[in-house]
Design a protein around this motif. Structure first.
Motif, PDB file in Angstrom:
ATOM      1  N   ILE A   1      37.658 -30.447  -0.374  1.00 45.96           N
ATOM      2  CA  ILE A   1      37.333 -31.881  -0.347  1.00 45.96           C
ATOM      3  C   ILE A   1      36.110 -32.064   0.536  1.00 45.96           C
ATOM      4  O   ILE A   1      36.102 -31.664   1.704  1.00 45.96           O
ATOM      5  CB  ILE A   1      38.515 -32.702   0.185  1.00 45.96           C
ATOM      6  CG1 ILE A   1      39.705 -32.601  -0.772  1.00 45.96           C
ATOM      7  CG2 ILE A   1      38.105 -34.160   0.375  1.00 45.96           C
ATOM      8  CD1 ILE A   1      40.954 -33.304  -0.274  1.00 45.96           C
ATOM      9  N   ARG A   2      35.087 -32.623  -0.019  1.00 45.97           N
ATOM     10  CA  ARG A   2      33.857 -32.867   0.741  1.00 45.97           C
ATOM     11  C   ARG A   2      33.820 -34.323   1.168  1.00 45.97           C
ATOM     12  O   ARG A   2      33.940 -35.224   0.346  1.00 45.97           O
ATOM     13  CB  ARG A   2      32.621 -32.533  -0.108  1.00 45.97           C
ATOM     14  CG  ARG A   2      32.490 -31.052  -0.420  1.00 45.97           C
ATOM     15  CD  ARG A   2      31.202 -30.778  -1.168  1.00 45.97           C
ATOM     16  NE  ARG A   2      31.021 -29.357  -1.403  1.00 45.97           N
ATOM     17  CZ  ARG A   2      30.408 -28.534  -0.551  1.00 45.97           C
ATOM     18  NH1 ARG A   2      29.937 -29.003   0.583  1.00 45.97           N
ATOM     19  NH2 ARG A   2      30.276 -27.252  -0.835  1.00 45.97           N
ATOM     20  N   ARG A   3      33.645 -34.541   2.450  1.00 46.91           N
ATOM     21  CA  ARG A   3      33.609 -35.907   2.954  1.00 46.91           C
ATOM     22  C   ARG A   3      32.183 -36.434   2.966  1.00 46.91           C
ATOM     23  O   ARG A   3      31.226 -35.686   3.170  1.00 46.91           O
ATOM     24  CB  ARG A   3      34.203 -35.962   4.361  1.00 46.91           C
ATOM     25  CG  ARG A   3      33.459 -35.127   5.385  1.00 46.91           C
ATOM     26  CD  ARG A   3      34.144 -35.195   6.722  1.00 46.91           C
ATOM     27  NE  ARG A   3      33.410 -34.439   7.726  1.00 46.91           N
ATOM     28  CZ  ARG A   3      33.802 -34.322   8.969  1.00 46.91           C
ATOM     29  NH1 ARG A   3      34.926 -34.898   9.360  1.00 46.91           N
ATOM     30  NH2 ARG A   3      33.086 -33.626   9.841  1.00 46.91           N
ATOM     31  N   ALA A   4      32.074 -37.729   2.736  1.00 45.96           N
ATOM     32  CA  ALA A   4      30.758 -38.349   2.723  1.00 45.96           C
ATOM     33  C   ALA A   4      30.374 -38.896   4.089  1.00 45.96           C
ATOM     34  O   ALA A   4      29.197 -39.085   4.380  1.00 45.96           O
ATOM     35  CB  ALA A   4      30.732 -39.484   1.691  1.00 45.96           C
ATOM     36  N   ALA A   5      31.348 -39.176   4.951  1.00 46.59           N
ATOM     37  CA  ALA A   5      31.060 -39.769   6.256  1.00 46.59           C
ATOM     38  C   ALA A   5      30.183 -38.845   7.087  1.00 46.59           C
ATOM     39  O   ALA A   5      30.325 -37.627   7.040  1.00 46.59           O
ATOM     40  CB  ALA A   5      32.365 -40.060   6.996  1.00 46.59           C
TER      41      ALA A   5
ATOM     42  N   THR B   1      33.398 -32.219  -5.161  1.00 40.76           N
ATOM     43  CA  THR B   1      34.546 -32.394  -4.289  1.00 40.76           C
ATOM     44  C   THR B   1      35.799 -32.249  -5.136  1.00 40.76           C
ATOM     45  O   THR B   1      35.759 -32.490  -6.358  1.00 40.76           O
ATOM     46  CB  THR B   1      34.521 -33.751  -3.558  1.00 40.76           C
ATOM     47  OG1 THR B   1      35.569 -33.790  -2.573  1.00 40.76           O
ATOM     48  CG2 THR B   1      34.709 -34.911  -4.534  1.00 40.76           C
TER      49      THR B   1
ATOM     50  N   GLU C   1      21.950 -35.557   6.945  1.00 42.97           N
ATOM     51  CA  GLU C   1      23.164 -36.385   6.838  1.00 42.97           C
ATOM     52  C   GLU C   1      22.816 -37.798   6.378  1.00 42.97           C
ATOM     53  O   GLU C   1      23.579 -38.424   5.642  1.00 42.97           O
ATOM     54  CB  GLU C   1      23.900 -36.403   8.172  1.00 42.97           C
ATOM     55  CG  GLU C   1      24.525 -35.058   8.525  1.00 42.97           C
ATOM     56  CD  GLU C   1      25.978 -35.198   8.896  1.00 42.97           C
ATOM     57  OE1 GLU C   1      26.713 -35.924   8.191  1.00 42.97           O
ATOM     58  OE2 GLU C   1      26.372 -34.585   9.897  1.00 42.97           O
TER      59      GLU C   1
ATOM     60  N   GLN D   1      24.074 -39.914   2.417  1.00 39.76           N
ATOM     61  CA  GLN D   1      24.758 -41.198   2.261  1.00 39.76           C
ATOM     62  C   GLN D   1      24.281 -41.989   1.052  1.00 39.76           C
ATOM     63  O   GLN D   1      24.900 -42.983   0.674  1.00 39.76           O
ATOM     64  CB  GLN D   1      24.562 -42.060   3.524  1.00 39.76           C
ATOM     65  CG  GLN D   1      24.927 -41.364   4.822  1.00 39.76           C
ATOM     66  CD  GLN D   1      26.317 -40.788   4.808  1.00 39.76           C
ATOM     67  OE1 GLN D   1      27.290 -41.491   4.528  1.00 39.76           O
ATOM     68  NE2 GLN D   1      26.431 -39.499   5.088  1.00 39.76           N
TER      69      GLN D   1
END
Length: 405
Positions: free
Chosen positions: A220-224, A148, A272, A276
């Protein structure tokens, strides 16, 4: 395997760096000086001085089988066996394997600085703020979740080809402008460092023993949970973005857990869920071979393929798999499958089931009445063109049952 071998046999795991004997602590030197037999790789054994009286034995290939023999006591006569490991044996190293096999009470670990510590010291990077990814046995795509914009990542390489593979991965995932530094033979007399930009990486020769440092520049890679639907290859059998985000949250991902994704479709929920955590695992059950192939490809593109197993059709495939901590029922839901899944859960296990049809909704209503939990109806509508105007396009409502055993 705890308890293998003679009860008196102990194991001393000594971390040794590229600087060899000179970099060892006094205690580590004393242990090796007093040893009767020392096991290690060819490179590690060669670092020992000739003054050592111990019998030095190099691992044979495959090392895992040779190590198993040593830990079982079949290849040892003494009460104490010494094993050499690279750097810190408890950092992606041999020490963890030995402790897991025979128990911590029979193992003494004498660490040297890890390759990550040495790399951070050379680069002036804060080790606590880094992510370390091992590609020693994993595929390069395992690196993807760590990427990211602004992140700093250390990669433990498998061999001299790893830096080129990492550069190619960065180019293919939008991180081509990232800076790479390849640090070779850290701590040794032949220590080296070379840097370049991933998009133009052309360094042909790197030492086999190396660490790749990445200063990430890219998206930017989101984790949500709740990635856009177009980030998964699918044939329409996909838990859509909003419902997927709610479902993954309901599944409450936890480190070290095992998820059954039953009727996985494109595998989006299981993938997904895996994103996490670092250590969770998932089994995707999918009867259709083409969809199973899509699940595998989606898992690789999101960097979790090493933690995902693809199994066959339910209910037959369920009985052959290890018991789950968490179950997601998205497709293939019927009374028999639901019963088998409920029976597979231990106390504290969690089940999340989504129903779209009236028939499967009735199943969940009855299960909720019998077992408790929460029953929720999810309705999502998305704004879309209607002629020259805009109107709400409702998706099929989803009934979700969440239950903890």
């Amino acid at each position: 395997m705890n308890g293998h071998g003679p009860a008196a046999t102990r194991f001393v795991v000594v971390g040794i760096g590229a600087d060899g004997w000179a970099g060892l602590s006094g205690r580590a030197r004393s242990e090796l000086t007093a040893a009767s037999v020392v096991y290690g790789s060819v490179r590690q054994v060669a670092l020992l001085p000739e003054s050592i009286a111990a019998q030095a034995i190099s691992w044979t290939s495959p090392m895992s089988e040779h190590l198993q023999t040593v830990l079982s006591g079949e290849a040892t006569d003494g009460d104490v066996v010494h094993l050499l490991a690279s750097g810190d044996p408890m950092f992606h190293g041999l020490g963890s394997t030995v402790v897991k096999a025979v128990g911590a009470d029979r193992v003494t670990v004498l660490p040297a600085p890890s390759s990550a510590s040495l790399a951070a010291a050379r680069l002036g990077w804060d080790l606590a703020a880094l992510e370390v990814v091992s590609l020693v046995t994993a595929e390069p795509t395992t690196l993807i979740p760590a990427l990211t914009d602004g992140a700093r990542v250390l990669v433990l390489s498998r061999d001299a080809d790893t830096p080129t593979q990492v550069a190619e991965l960065l180019r293919n995932t939008g991180f081509g402008w990232s800076m790479l530094s390849v640090l070779g033979e850290l701590g040794g007399p032949d220590e080296s460092a070379v840097s370049g930009v991933a998009r133009s990486w052309t360094v042909p020769d790197c030492p086999a023993l190396n660490v790749v440092a990445i200063d990430c520049i890219g998206p930017i890679r989101r984790a949500a949970p709740g990635l856009p639907d177009d980030q998964f290859d699918h044939d329409g059998q996909l838990t859509k973005q909003t419902n997927r985000a709610v479902s993954v949250a309901a599944l409450a991902p936890g480190e070290g857990q095992l998820l059954w994704d039953v009727g996985a479709g494109a595998g989006s929920v299981g993938i997904e869920w895996l994103r996490q955590t670092r250590t969770a695992r998932a089994i995707a059950f999918e009867a259709d071979p083409q969809r199973a192939d899509r699940i595998a490809a989606n898992a690789r593109s999101h960097g979790v393929a090493d933690r995902l197993t693809i199994a066959g059709a339910v209910p037959a495939a369920l009985e052959a798999m290890p018991d789950p901590d968490v179950i997601f029922l998205g497709g293939g839901l019927d009374a028999q499958v639901l019963e088998l899944c409920l029976a597979a859960l231990f106390d504290g296990g969690r089940l999340v089931a989504n129903a779209v049809t009236l028939e499967t909704e009735h199943l969940l209503v009855a299960a909720h009445a019998e077992h408790g939990g929460t029953l929720t109806r999810l309705s999502v509508a998305t704004a879309a063109p209607l002629g020259a105007m805009t109107a709400w396009r409702p998706a099929l409502p989803v009934v979700q049952w969440v239950m903890t055993r």
